[in-house]
Enzyme design. Structure first.
Site, PDB file in Angstrom:
ATOM      1  N   LYS A   1       0.759  -1.061   0.070  1.00  0.00           N
ATOM      2  CA  LYS A   1      -0.079   0.134   0.089  1.00  0.00           C
ATOM      3  C   LYS A   1       0.909   1.290   0.125  1.00  0.00           C
ATOM      4  O   LYS A   1       0.370   2.464  -0.169  1.00  0.00           O
ATOM      5  CB  LYS A   1      -0.845   0.138   1.221  1.00  0.00           C
ATOM      6  CG  LYS A   1      -2.039  -1.100   1.211  1.00  0.00           C
ATOM      7  CD  LYS A   1      -2.803  -1.139   2.099  1.00  0.00           C
ATOM      8  CE  LYS A   1      -4.053  -2.169   2.015  1.00  0.00           C
ATOM      9  NZ  LYS A   1      -3.614  -3.401   2.133  1.00  0.00           N
TER      10      LYS A   1
HETATM   11  C1  LIG Z   1      -4.542  -4.731   1.588  1.00  0.00           C
HETATM   12  C2  LIG Z   1      -4.017  -5.869   1.567  1.00  0.00           C
HETATM   13  C3  LIG Z   1      -3.979  -6.901   0.744  1.00  0.00           C
HETATM   14  C4  LIG Z   1      -5.548  -6.544  -0.185  1.00  0.00           C
HETATM   15  O1  LIG Z   1      -5.317  -5.815  -1.142  1.00  0.00           O
HETATM   16  P1  LIG Z   1      -6.694  -5.092  -1.862  1.00  0.00           P
HETATM   17  O2  LIG Z   1      -6.315  -4.360  -2.766  1.00  0.00           O
HETATM   18  O3  LIG Z   1      -7.602  -4.538  -0.924  1.00  0.00           O
HETATM   19  O4  LIG Z   1      -7.443  -6.465  -2.355  1.00  0.00           O
HETATM   20  C5  LIG Z   1      -3.694  -7.831   0.443  1.00  0.00           C
HETATM   21  N1  LIG Z   1      -2.315  -8.059   1.476  1.00  0.00           N
HETATM   22  C6  LIG Z   1      -1.933  -7.096   2.300  1.00  0.00           C
HETATM   23  C7  LIG Z   1      -0.646  -7.490   3.015  1.00  0.00           C
HETATM   24  C8  LIG Z   1      -2.661  -5.993   2.474  1.00  0.00           C
HETATM   25  O5  LIG Z   1      -2.220  -5.243   3.301  1.00  0.00           O
END
Ligand SMILES: *Cc1c(COP(=O)(O)O)cnc(C)c1O
Length: 431
Positions: free
Chosen positions: A107
């Site tokens: 993210k």
């Molecule tokens: C947020 C997150 C996800 C999921 O991603 P999305 O875009 O919401 O599908 C998967 N793995 C980790 C470690 C995350 O922080």
């Protein structure tokens, strides 16, 4: 380029307006009015471009009306100052490591990109923007880090007390400056409800400009398409058809991958790998989308019972079930399967996955049962150290704590404890 609301295509906004608002006035998600493919020459020669050049070419059409080229270049340089290696762990199986950023979760890229855009848009404005976000763990740290010190933007992060890991809590409570952490006596769902209420509360919004920083915001969602292009650049030389398996929760990441496909990137298939939260795997069986309460798992960043971006995926494939099925498969895996896979990968190749990456690996292998010759890439969305307890319990080893995590571990936690919506409201009204 304009963006329209998925509830009503007559409700339109510029990139800037959509980023500042987060969601359309009719509560629809914003969607680009067109996706113009990049040239085949670009994809054929992608290995001759730097990551910065690739990112610029990919995102330019979406933002160029509101961000001058030179500023966009600087934003991309700020955001992408780390690597995205594709690491092969078995024949035809590789992982795209998305955890080399400042908070070691994928993210980081979206959060930093959005922070840089908002920072640029608020230059010369005297009205400050408040980013309000609820987190079950990783979003908070990435948002806190991305927005730290951005002028004209305040950040308020709500997290459920005692329900995020120590590392995650440190990442969102120790930075200070323009970042405020609110520790909610409740669950993640409570935090999310409070955030939603605040957006609907005109007493607050008359007084304060609020926006959200989750993946419904186009500035957080769209830049995630970079990863897929960077992976393609590295895997193209294999000369095989490529598939991606994406551990999915809110389905923002995989949806951005599909945008890369619309831009012309050759990809045979996407796999949405999920844990016990099976709304999308169920949809793929019968075409019926039925949200359910979220179920707690060891891959908790994917514990989502009503994935907000899935509507964007349906739209990208003209909401046509047979087109969706041709391009996308979705499988669900239990915690037990996830743990035994973490062990299996480690004993076969020495590679340590976090639980989310392991779910991605499982989805990949499932698809390869009937398509053995494709080159599969699963996304490793967080560093194993972010899910230390599970990794230690399952593999009986402790990954070394990387420097960017060590840096926050010794710092003092600062949070505002709240028990109810009133606590959030009075903070937003009075501070
Ligand atoms: C947020 C997150 C996800 C999921 O991603 P999305 O875009 O919401 O599908 C998967 N793995 C980790 C470690 C995350 O922080």
């Amino acid at each position: 380029m304009k963006f329209y609301s998925l509830n009503n295509s007559n409700v339109q906004a510029s990139f800037k307006e959509a980023v500042i608002a987060g969601i359309a006035p009719d509560k629809g998600l914003y969607f680009p009015e067109e996706i113009r493919p990049l040239s085949t020459e670009f994809f054929e020669n992608i290995d001759s471009y730097s990551n910065h050049e690739i990112a610029f070419k990919a995102i330019h059409q979406f933002v160029s009306a509101d961000i001058p080229d030179q500023v966009l270049k600087e934003i991309i340089e700020n955001v992408l100052d780390f690597n995205f290696p594709v690491v092969e762990i078995e024949e035809n199986v590789a992982t795209l490591e998305l955890f080399h950023g400042p908070t070691m979760a994928f993210k980081d890229v979206g959060a930093r990109f959005m922070a840089n855009c908002l920072g640029y848009f608020s230059k010369g404005e005297n009205n400050e923007v408040t980013v309000l976000v609820a987190t079950s763990g990783d979003t908070g740290g990435a948002v806190a880090n991305g927005f730290l010190g951005v002028k004209g933007v305040n950040v308020v992060i709500l997290y459920p007390s005692g329900k995020v890991s120590d590392i995650q809590e440190k990442q969102l409570t120790t930075l200070g400056q323009n970042i405020v952490a609110m520790e909610v006596n409740g669950t993640f769902d409570d935090c999310q409800r409070m955030v939603k209420n605040a957006f609907l509360d005109t007493k607050i919004t008359d007084q304060r400009k609020l926006t959200s920083a989750n993946s419904i915001n186009i500035a957080r969602w769209l830049p995630q398409l970079f990863y897929f292009l960077f992976a393609y650049k590295q895997a193209k030389q294999e000369g095989k058809e490529i598939i991606f398996s994406v551990p999915s929760g809110n389905f923002g990441n995989i949806c951005a991958g599909i945008v890369a496909q619309e831009l012309g990137m050759p990809v045979k298939h996407f796999i949405a790998s999920t844990n016990a939260n099976t709304v999308v795997p169920n949809f793929m069986k019968n075409g019926v989308y039925e949200p359910m309460p979220s179920i707690a798992t060891i891959s908790n960043a994917m514990d989502v019972g009503d994935p907000s971006n899935f509507i964007r995926i349906r739209h990208l494939y003209q909401d046509d079930f047979s087109t969706i099925k041709k391009n996308l498969s979705s499988y669900s895996f239990s915690d037990d399967a996830t743990k035994s896979t973490m062990k299996e990968i480690y004993s076969k190749s020495g590679y340590v996955t976090d639980p989310h990456g392991a779910v991605g690996y499982l989805g990949l292998k499932e698809y390869q049962k009937s398509n053995p010759d494709v080159y599969g890439i699963f996304l490793e969305t967080a560093h194993p150290v972010k899910f230390l307890d599970v990794v230690e319990d399952t593999l009986g080893l402790s990954p070394e704590i990387p420097p960017q995590i060590q840096k926050v571990m010794g710092k003092e936690k600062k949070s505002i404890k709240i028990n109810s919506y009133e606590g959030l409201k009075s903070y937003l009204m009075d501070s």
